[in-house]
Design a protein around this motif. Structure first.
Motif, PDB file in Angstrom:
ATOM      1  N   PHE A 184      60.913  11.782  68.037  1.00 29.08           N
ATOM      2  CA  PHE A 184      60.116  10.696  67.959  1.00 29.08           C
ATOM      3  C   PHE A 184      58.620  10.839  67.478  1.00 29.08           C
ATOM      4  N   LEU A 185      58.102   9.920  66.973  1.00 26.28           N
ATOM      5  CA  LEU A 185      56.533   9.626  67.158  1.00 26.28           C
ATOM      6  C   LEU A 185      55.748  10.927  66.380  1.00 26.28           C
ATOM      7  N   ALA A 186      56.174  11.348  65.457  1.00 35.39           N
ATOM      8  CA  ALA A 186      55.319  12.493  64.834  1.00 35.39           C
ATOM      9  C   ALA A 186      53.866  12.078  64.457  1.00 35.39           C
ATOM     10  N   PRO A 187      52.966  13.023  64.854  1.00 42.02           N
ATOM     11  CA  PRO A 187      51.540  12.689  64.666  1.00 42.02           C
ATOM     12  C   PRO A 187      51.256  12.694  63.205  1.00 42.02           C
ATOM     13  N   GLN A 188      49.793  12.324  63.241  1.00 43.99           N
ATOM     14  CA  GLN A 188      49.133  12.597  61.618  1.00 43.99           C
ATOM     15  C   GLN A 188      49.061  14.073  61.712  1.00 43.99           C
ATOM     16  N   PRO A 189      49.159  14.659  60.408  1.00 45.83           N
ATOM     17  CA  PRO A 189      49.693  14.077  59.304  1.00 45.83           C
ATOM     18  C   PRO A 189      51.065  14.165  58.855  1.00 45.83           C
ATOM     19  N   PHE A 190      52.194  14.029  59.836  1.00 43.21           N
ATOM     20  CA  PHE A 190      53.399  14.282  59.598  1.00 43.21           C
ATOM     21  C   PHE A 190      54.100  12.687  60.038  1.00 43.21           C
ATOM     22  N   ARG A 191      53.232  11.747  60.265  1.00 46.11           N
ATOM     23  CA  ARG A 191      53.930  10.672  60.708  1.00 46.11           C
ATOM     24  C   ARG A 191      54.883   9.984  59.686  1.00 46.11           C
ATOM     25  N   GLY A 192      56.021   9.360  60.213  1.00 45.71           N
ATOM     26  CA  GLY A 192      57.017   8.985  59.378  1.00 45.71           C
ATOM     27  C   GLY A 192      58.250   9.939  59.154  1.00 45.71           C
ATOM     28  N   LYS A 193      58.020  11.214  59.716  1.00 46.81           N
ATOM     29  CA  LYS A 193      58.818  12.315  59.400  1.00 46.81           C
ATOM     30  C   LYS A 193      59.498  12.595  60.897  1.00 46.81           C
ATOM     31  N   SER A 218      44.965   7.595  90.295  1.00 46.55           N
ATOM     32  CA  SER A 218      44.366   7.508  91.839  1.00 46.55           C
ATOM     33  C   SER A 218      45.484   7.921  92.738  1.00 46.55           C
ATOM     34  N   LEU A 219      46.789   7.729  92.313  1.00 49.34           N
ATOM     35  CA  LEU A 219      47.881   8.199  93.128  1.00 49.34           C
ATOM     36  C   LEU A 219      48.206   9.657  93.019  1.00 49.34           C
ATOM     37  N   GLY A 220      47.400  10.559  92.248  1.00 47.09           N
ATOM     38  CA  GLY A 220      47.623  11.717  91.817  1.00 47.09           C
ATOM     39  C   GLY A 220      48.499  12.250  90.668  1.00 47.09           C
ATOM     40  N   GLY A 221      48.790  11.121  90.003  1.00 52.33           N
ATOM     41  CA  GLY A 221      49.734  11.589  88.772  1.00 52.33           C
ATOM     42  C   GLY A 221      48.705  12.098  87.472  1.00 52.33           C
ATOM     43  N   TYR A 222      49.633  12.491  86.454  1.00 53.19           N
ATOM     44  CA  TYR A 222      49.114  13.127  85.390  1.00 53.19           C
ATOM     45  C   TYR A 222      49.481  11.962  84.186  1.00 53.19           C
ATOM     46  N   VAL A 223      48.624  12.030  82.921  1.00 53.69           N
ATOM     47  CA  VAL A 223      48.933  11.377  81.993  1.00 53.69           C
ATOM     48  C   VAL A 223      49.012  11.996  80.676  1.00 53.69           C
ATOM     49  N   SER A 224      50.012  12.028  79.873  1.00 52.68           N
ATOM     50  CA  SER A 224      50.648  12.637  78.813  1.00 52.68           C
ATOM     51  C   SER A 224      50.368  11.957  77.598  1.00 52.68           C
ATOM     52  N   PHE A 225      49.771  12.475  76.615  1.00 51.87           N
ATOM     53  CA  PHE A 225      49.590  11.612  75.037  1.00 51.87           C
ATOM     54  C   PHE A 225      50.460  12.329  74.032  1.00 51.87           C
ATOM     55  N   SER A 226      50.873  11.553  73.500  1.00 52.31           N
ATOM     56  CA  SER A 226      51.873  11.828  72.292  1.00 52.31           C
ATOM     57  C   SER A 226      51.254  11.758  70.981  1.00 52.31           C
ATOM     58  N   GLY A 227      51.955  11.790  69.849  1.00 54.79           N
ATOM     59  CA  GLY A 227      51.490  11.519  68.490  1.00 54.79           C
ATOM     60  C   GLY A 227      50.821  10.196  68.237  1.00 54.79           C
ATOM     61  N   ILE A 228      51.199   9.355  69.340  1.00 53.89           N
ATOM     62  CA  ILE A 228      50.693   7.851  69.040  1.00 53.89           C
ATOM     63  C   ILE A 228      49.092   7.859  69.010  1.00 53.89           C
ATOM     64  N   LEU A 229      48.544   8.869  70.004  1.00 52.72           N
ATOM     65  CA  LEU A 229      47.268   9.129  70.060  1.00 52.72           C
ATOM     66  C   LEU A 229      46.442   9.355  68.558  1.00 52.72           C
ATOM     67  N   THR A 230      47.232   9.815  67.502  1.00 42.45           N
ATOM     68  CA  THR A 230      46.537  10.173  66.377  1.00 42.45           C
ATOM     69  C   THR A 230      46.784   9.169  65.517  1.00 42.45           C
ATOM     70  N   PHE A 231      47.426   8.019  65.905  1.00 39.42           N
ATOM     71  CA  PHE A 231      47.719   6.905  64.761  1.00 39.42           C
ATOM     72  C   PHE A 231      46.217   6.201  64.535  1.00 39.42           C
ATOM     73  N   ARG A 232      46.110   5.778  63.465  1.00 40.91           N
ATOM     74  CA  ARG A 232      44.623   5.145  62.989  1.00 40.91           C
ATOM     75  C   ARG A 232      44.395   4.072  64.005  1.00 40.91           C
ATOM     76  N   ARG A 233      45.512   3.133  64.219  1.00 38.53           N
ATOM     77  CA  ARG A 233      44.990   1.976  65.042  1.00 38.53           C
ATOM     78  C   ARG A 233      45.171   2.091  66.335  1.00 38.53           C
ATOM     79  N   SER A 234      44.958   3.489  67.124  1.00 39.33           N
ATOM     80  CA  SER A 234      45.304   3.701  68.351  1.00 39.33           C
ATOM     81  C   SER A 234      43.928   3.846  69.200  1.00 39.33           C
ATOM     82  N   ASP A 235      42.918   3.013  68.526  1.00 36.96           N
ATOM     83  CA  ASP A 235      41.339   3.227  69.105  1.00 36.96           C
ATOM     84  C   ASP A 235      41.328   2.987  70.644  1.00 36.96           C
ATOM     85  N   GLU A 236      42.182   2.000  71.027  1.00 34.10           N
ATOM     86  CA  GLU A 236      42.156   1.506  72.682  1.00 34.10           C
ATOM     87  C   GLU A 236      42.701   2.566  73.222  1.00 34.10           C
ATOM     88  N   LEU A 237      43.866   3.301  72.780  1.00 29.79           N
ATOM     89  CA  LEU A 237      44.567   4.419  73.496  1.00 29.79           C
ATOM     90  C   LEU A 237      43.438   5.639  73.672  1.00 29.79           C
TER      91      LEU A 237
END
Length: 259
Positions: free
Chosen positions: A207-216, A168-187
Motif C-alpha cells: 500500500f501507499l507507494a510514495p512519490q514518484p510511484f504513487r498509484g502503483k 512521551s510514553l517512550g514510543g517511536y513514530v514511523s512514516f510511510s509514503g503518505i509523508l511524500t504526498f503533496r497535501r501532507s503538509d500537516e503530517l
C-alpha cells in the motif's frame, strides 16, 4: 543502509515475484525488512517467508480489522510464538475507526492482549491507529501505567497530540509514503517535531507507494523515497536520515541481528 520496518510480503500482490522484490530492496540498500502479521491463524505463512530470506524478519499479531475473528488469541500464545528467532515484534494491533471492520470493543481487547505480550517479551508492539486518536492515547497511557512496553506508531497519519503522547510514553513514530504526498503538509509539520531518535521509515507495502510511484504497487525498495522526504523535512542529509532511522530501528527492534 535503510530498513523497511513494516511491509506485508505475504500479501497476494507479491506472490509471483517475491524473490525479485526482496532482491530489488537489497540492491537498493535496504538491509532489513519486517513483514508484518495481520492474522495469528496465518502466522505459519508469514514465518515461512521470513525463514526464506536472511534479510527478512517478521512479527506475530492480529490486525484490528481481524480482531473479532481472533479474540481467542491469548497473550500466552503470542509470547510462545514470539520465541522464534525470526520474530522481532508483536502486532500489528490497534484501533481503526475509519473502516470499523471489527467492533471497537474487540479491537480494544485485542490491543490490550498484544500490549501484554509486548510487555512480557520486550518486543516492540506495532500499533495501527486510524481515526482513533483519543481512545488510542487513553489506552497507551493506561497500559503504560501498568508497566512500560516498547511500541511504534506505524504508518503515522494521526494528529499531533497522538504523536506527542506516543513519544512521551517512550514510543517511536514511523512514516510511510503518505509523508511524500503533496497535501501532507500537516503530517510533515508533525514529523519535523518528532525527536530524531524516535523516527523510523516504512513502506506498508503493497500500500501507499510514495512519490514518484504513487498509484502503483508499493514495495520495500521504495522506502528510500520516503526517507528522502523525511530528510528534507527535518533538515538533514539523506545519508544522515538513513543512519538515524536505521540506528533507531535496531534500538527498538533489539532482537534483530545487525548486518
Amino acid at each position: 543502509m535503510l530498513v523497511d520496518s513494516h511491509c506485508h510480503l505475504d500479501f497476494p500482490d507479491f506472490a509471483d515475484e517475491r524473490d525479485a522484490i526482496v532482491a530489488r530492496a537489497i540492491a537498493g540498500g535496504v538491509s532489513r525488512m519486517v513483514t508484518i502479521s495481520t492474522r495469528v491463524r496465518r502466522f505459519a505463512e508469514i514465518l515461512a517467508i521470513a525463514e526464506a530470506y536472511p534479510e527478512v524478519y517478521c512479527s506475530v499479531g492480529t490486525h484490528p480489522h481481524n480482531a473479532a475473528e481472533e479474540l481467542d488469541v491469548t497473550t500466552d500464545e503470542l509470547v510462545n510464538l514470539a520465541q522464534h528467532p525470526k520474530v522481532v515484534a508483536i502486532g500489528e494491533a490497534g484501533l481503526d475507526y475509519f473502516y470499523d471492520r471489527a467492533p471497537r470493543e474487540a479491537q480494544a481487547q485485542g490491543l490490550r492482549t498484544h500490549i501484554a505480550a509486548a510487555r512480557i517479551t520486550g518486543l516492540p508492539l506495532v500499533i495501527h491507529a486510524r481515526d482513533a486518536d483519543a481512545d488510542m492515547a487513553a489506552i497507551l497511557e493506561d497500559e503504560t501505567g501498568k508497566g512500560a512496553f516498547p511500541f511504534i506508531l506505524h504508518c503515522f497519519s494521526s494528529g499531533r497530540s497522538l504523536a506527542e503522547v506516543g513519544v512521551s510514553l517512550g514510543g517511536y513514530v514511523s512514516f510511510s509514503g503518505i509523508l511524500t504526498f503533496r497535501r501532507s503538509d500537516e503530517l510533515r509539520d508533525i514529523a519535523r517535531d518528532v525527536p530524531l531518535d524516535r523516527l523510523l521509515v516504512e513502506t506498508d507495502a503493497p500500500f501507499l507507494a510514495p512519490q514518484p510511484f504513487r498509484g502503483k504497487r508499493n514495495e520495500p525498495a521504495y522506502v528510500k523515497e520516503t526517507a528522502k522526504v523525511l530528510a528534507d523535512t527535518v533538515g538533514v542529509s539523506e545519508g544522515e536520515i538513513a543512519e538515524i532511522t536505521t540506528a533507531n530501528f535496531f534500538r527498538l527492534f533489539a532482537k534483530m541481528p545487525r548486518p
